[in-house]
Design an enzyme around this catalytic site. Structure first.
Site, mmCIF file in Angstrom:
data_model
loop_
_atom_site.group_PDB
_atom_site.id
_atom_site.type_symbol
_atom_site.label_atom_id
_atom_site.label_comp_id
_atom_site.label_asym_id
_atom_site.label_seq_id
_atom_site.Cartn_x
_atom_site.Cartn_y
_atom_site.Cartn_z
ATOM 1 N N HIS A 169 -2.498 11.095 10.775
ATOM 2 C CA HIS A 169 -1.392 10.324 11.355
ATOM 3 C C HIS A 169 -1.149 10.823 12.775
ATOM 4 C CE1 HIS A 169 2.600 8.537 11.893
ATOM 5 N NE2 HIS A 169 2.907 9.705 12.460
ATOM 6 N N ARG B 125 -3.538 9.123 20.322
ATOM 7 C CA ARG B 125 -3.865 7.888 19.591
ATOM 8 C C ARG B 125 -5.327 7.497 19.819
ATOM 9 N NH1 ARG B 125 -0.593 5.869 15.437
ATOM 10 N NH2 ARG B 125 -1.667 3.909 15.817
ATOM 11 N N ASN C 175 -7.218 7.226 5.695
ATOM 12 C CA ASN C 175 -7.691 7.352 7.076
ATOM 13 C C ASN C 175 -7.419 8.709 7.730
ATOM 14 O OD1 ASN C 175 -5.004 7.021 7.515
ATOM 15 N ND2 ASN C 175 -5.178 5.202 8.807
ATOM 16 N N ARG D 227 -10.822 9.308 12.868
ATOM 17 C CA ARG D 227 -10.942 8.327 11.783
ATOM 18 C C ARG D 227 -12.342 7.708 11.746
ATOM 19 N NH1 ARG D 227 -4.997 5.581 12.840
ATOM 20 N NH2 ARG D 227 -3.798 6.909 11.421
ATOM 21 N N PHE E 249 0.810 -1.221 0.000
ATOM 22 C CA PHE E 249 0.000 0.000 0.000
ATOM 23 C C PHE E 249 0.845 1.273 0.000
ATOM 24 C CE2 PHE E 249 0.328 -1.362 4.507
ATOM 25 C CZ PHE E 249 0.916 -0.231 5.075
ATOM 26 N N THR F 180 -6.541 2.311 13.237
ATOM 27 C CA THR F 180 -5.977 2.526 11.894
ATOM 28 C C THR F 180 -7.038 2.361 10.809
ATOM 29 O OG1 THR F 180 -3.847 1.708 12.691
ATOM 30 C CG2 THR F 180 -4.179 1.734 10.304
HETATM 31 N N1 LIG Z 1 -3.633 -2.638 4.931
HETATM 32 C C1 LIG Z 1 -3.513 -1.352 4.590
HETATM 33 N N2 LIG Z 1 -3.999 -0.915 3.404
HETATM 34 C C2 LIG Z 1 -3.870 0.382 3.027
HETATM 35 N N3 LIG Z 1 -3.267 1.348 3.769
HETATM 36 C C3 LIG Z 1 -2.774 0.947 4.978
HETATM 37 C C4 LIG Z 1 -2.867 -0.408 5.441
HETATM 38 N N4 LIG Z 1 -2.257 -0.471 6.670
HETATM 39 C C5 LIG Z 1 -1.826 0.773 6.936
HETATM 40 N N5 LIG Z 1 -2.133 1.635 5.936
HETATM 41 C C6 LIG Z 1 -1.821 3.079 5.868
HETATM 42 O O1 LIG Z 1 -0.512 3.277 6.381
HETATM 43 C C7 LIG Z 1 -0.579 4.150 7.526
HETATM 44 C C8 LIG Z 1 0.457 3.716 8.533
HETATM 45 O O2 LIG Z 1 0.101 2.438 9.042
HETATM 46 P P1 LIG Z 1 0.249 2.101 10.592
HETATM 47 O O3 LIG Z 1 1.468 2.769 11.128
HETATM 48 O O4 LIG Z 1 0.133 0.629 10.730
HETATM 49 O O5 LIG Z 1 -1.071 2.738 11.245
HETATM 50 P P2 LIG Z 1 -1.279 4.056 12.130
HETATM 51 O O6 LIG Z 1 -1.389 5.231 11.185
HETATM 52 O O7 LIG Z 1 -2.579 3.820 12.870
HETATM 53 O O8 LIG Z 1 -0.098 4.153 13.058
HETATM 54 C C9 LIG Z 1 -2.021 4.024 8.023
HETATM 55 O O9 LIG Z 1 -2.424 5.151 8.776
HETATM 56 C C10 LIG Z 1 -2.785 3.885 6.720
HETATM 57 O O10 LIG Z 1 -2.960 5.163 6.109
HETATM 58 MG MG LIG Z 2 1.883 4.162 12.603
#
Ligand SMILES: Nc1ncnc2c1ncn2[C@@H]1O[C@H](COP(=O)(O)OP(=O)(O)O)[C@@H](O)[C@H]1O
Ligand SMILES: [Mg+2]
Length: 118
Positions: free
Chosen positions: A83, A53, A80, A70, A25, A59
């Site tokens: 960040h 958070r 989403n 979100r 992704f 996420t």
């Molecule tokens: N399976 C996925 N498919 C598409 N985009 C994803 C996926 N997992 C994560 N992302 C994107 O990558 C960003 C970073 O992922 P992550 O660090 O795991 O989550 P977070 O933003 O909640 O810390 C997410 O906020 C999302 O925009």
């Molecule tokens: Mg993250």
């Protein structure tokens, strides 16, 4: 504290999300993040990372509670909206990517004595 509104350059997006570089992704995430300006903010306060958070939600917006950013503003995981750093260590790393020391402001809030117990 700090804030800036800007379109992120590719090099900083790549550094910000370096643990996701090899994920399928990532190209779509980069395109999304760079598709318009972002509002970058540094917040501080007791337990700020954990509180923020919770405020942004899970996420996957489809699993994020109503009332979270979100949960209220997103639908797809790859879109989403927001960040937030996931630990104080990540926050330090990410602050250094996006801000110069001269852009950071430290000051005492006038209402600290009513906000904080200690
Ligand atoms: N399976 C996925 N498919 C598409 N985009 C994803 C996926 N997992 C994560 N992302 C994107 O990558 C960003 C970073 O992922 P992550 O660090 O795991 O989550 P977070 O933003 O909640 O810390 C997410 O906020 C999302 O925009
Ligand atoms: Mg993250």
């Amino acid at each position: 504290m700090a804030a800036r509104f800007e379109v992120l350059p590719e090099a900083r997006v790549t550094e910000q999300y370096r643990e996701h570089l090899s994920k399928p992704f990532f190209p779509s995430l980069k395109q999304y993040i760079m598709g318009g300006p972002c509002f970058l903010m540094i917040w501080e306060g007791h337990n700020a990372v954990a509180i923020v958070r919770k405020l942004i939600g899970a996420t996957n917006p489809q699993e994020a509670a109503p009332g979270t950013i979100r949960g209220d503003m997103g639908i797809d995981i790859g879109r989403n909206v927001i960040h937030a750093s996931d630990s104080p260590e990540s926050a330090s790393r990410e602050i250094a990517i996006h801000f110069k020391p001269a852009e950071l402001f430290a000051y005492a809030r006038i209402d600290e004595s009513v906000l904080y117990e200690y």
